[in-house]
Design an enzyme around this catalytic site. Structure first.
Site, mmCIF file in Angstrom:
data_model
loop_
_atom_site.group_PDB
_atom_site.id
_atom_site.type_symbol
_atom_site.label_atom_id
_atom_site.label_comp_id
_atom_site.label_asym_id
_atom_site.label_seq_id
_atom_site.Cartn_x
_atom_site.Cartn_y
_atom_site.Cartn_z
ATOM 1 N N GLY A 19 -56.701 80.047 -21.980
ATOM 2 C CA GLY A 19 -56.699 80.115 -23.443
ATOM 3 C C GLY A 19 -55.303 80.419 -23.928
ATOM 4 N N GLY A 20 -55.206 80.957 -25.133
ATOM 5 C CA GLY A 20 -53.912 81.247 -25.725
ATOM 6 C C GLY A 20 -53.123 82.286 -24.954
ATOM 7 C CG MET A 21 -53.678 86.498 -24.418
ATOM 8 S SD MET A 21 -51.983 87.033 -24.270
ATOM 9 C CE MET A 21 -52.148 88.337 -23.067
ATOM 10 N N GLY A 22 -53.170 82.692 -21.509
ATOM 11 C CA GLY A 22 -52.849 82.362 -20.131
ATOM 12 C C GLY A 22 -54.057 81.853 -19.367
ATOM 13 C CB VAL A 24 -59.123 83.610 -16.047
ATOM 14 C CG1 VAL A 24 -59.941 84.553 -15.172
ATOM 15 C CG2 VAL A 24 -58.755 84.283 -17.360
ATOM 16 C CE LYS A 39 -55.944 87.295 -20.263
ATOM 17 N NZ LYS A 39 -56.624 87.958 -21.366
ATOM 18 C CG ASP A 142 -60.466 85.037 -29.339
ATOM 19 O OD1 ASP A 142 -60.911 84.423 -30.330
ATOM 20 O OD2 ASP A 142 -60.143 84.476 -28.279
#
Length: 283
Positions: A19-22, A24, A39, A142
């Site tokens: 997603g937007g954060m990286g 998994v 993550k 989120d």
């Protein structure tokens, strides 16, 4: 086949999502001989280190602060953080978490809508996770079905608090990236207001609406159209929610101050989970 090993200990086996954060990954902990979720934290703008080194340093620091705060929670409905790999200025942190193997709430909803009682029980679990995070100063930002994982016994686990760390990243305005899920984002956050725990409660309400109705009331064909609908259109009354209807009506109010507080919300969800109980008064 040669697999990448992180920190000399965690062998990457399979990419689970991103997603937007990286990203998994499913990984193997060679020290403890168990599977974990790893993550890989990455900024939405790959060139952030180059064009905004100060922002990149702050992002790293904030990711580490929030991961450490979450690691101290030890809450049954928050994904457990086992370890943090901090490479320093050479890269972004890796967060080692428990591997939850029962799929996500999104997977469950795709198989069909859930009963109001099921959804109310799930809502209480996710609410308890949010309350624990709010108590240590972390807002989720989120909350959505893909970020609620289900254990094999059906209990839920809230994961991916990472949006909190990238929301303030200066690279977002530079690149125009949109972080978060517009169909679950509170109207005030879309308007650029930081929001408070009540903003997470809007997202919780929208998630519960989708779980019990099997559809999203404001999703449109494009991101911009969805944003406009969340900002300007009334949420249509649910049709299948039954005893959960007062909860959804209370949460999906545009004025954050009009949404119920956590104690009131928990009582309302408890009443919806047990329709034979005396319902609490409306807030």
């Amino acid at each position: 086949m040669h697999r990448r090993v992180i920190d000399g200990r965690f062998e990457l086996m399979e990419r689970l999502g991103g997603g937007g954060m990286g990203l998994v990954w499913r990984a193997w902990d060679v020290a403890l001989h168990r599977e974990v979720a790893l993550k890989e934290v990455r900024p939405p703008d790959p060139s952030m280190d180059e064009h905004d080194p100060a922002g990149a340093r702050e992002l790293r620091a904030r990711v580490l602060r929030e991961a450490r705060a979450l690691a101290r929670l030890n809450h049954p409905h928050v994904a457990t953080i086992h370890h943090i790999v901090d490479p320093g200025e050479q890269g972004y942190p890796w967060i080692v978490m428990e591997l939850v193997t029962g799929g996500s709430l999104q997977d469950r909803i795709q198989r069909g809508a859930m009963s109001p009682q099921e959804v109310a029980r799930l809502g209480r679990e996710v609410l308890s996770a949010l309350r624990a995070a709010h108590a240590v100063g972390i807002q989720h930002r989120d909350v959505k079905p893909a970020n609620v994982l289900l254990r094999e016994d059906g209990r839920s686990v809230l994961t991916d608090f990472g949006i909190a760390a990238v929301r303030e990243s200066t690279s977002l305005t530079a690149t125009g990236s949109f972080i978060g899920s517009p169909e679950y984002m509170a109207p005030e956050r879309i308007n650029g207001v930081e929001g408070d725990p009540a903003s997470d409660f809007w997202s919780l309400g929208m998630m519960l609406y989708v779980a019990v109705e099997g559809r999203h009331p404001l999703r449109r064909s494009t991101t911009l159209a969805t944003l406009a609908a969340v900002l300007n259109q009334e949420v249509p009354p649910p049709e299948r929610a039954g005893a959960l209807t007062p909860v959804l009506s209370a949460l999906l109010r545009r004025d954050p101050a009009a949404r119920p507080d956590a104690d009131t919300l928990d009582r309302m969800l408890a009443a919806a989970a047990d329709p034979g109980a005396t319902p609490p008064p409306m807030p």
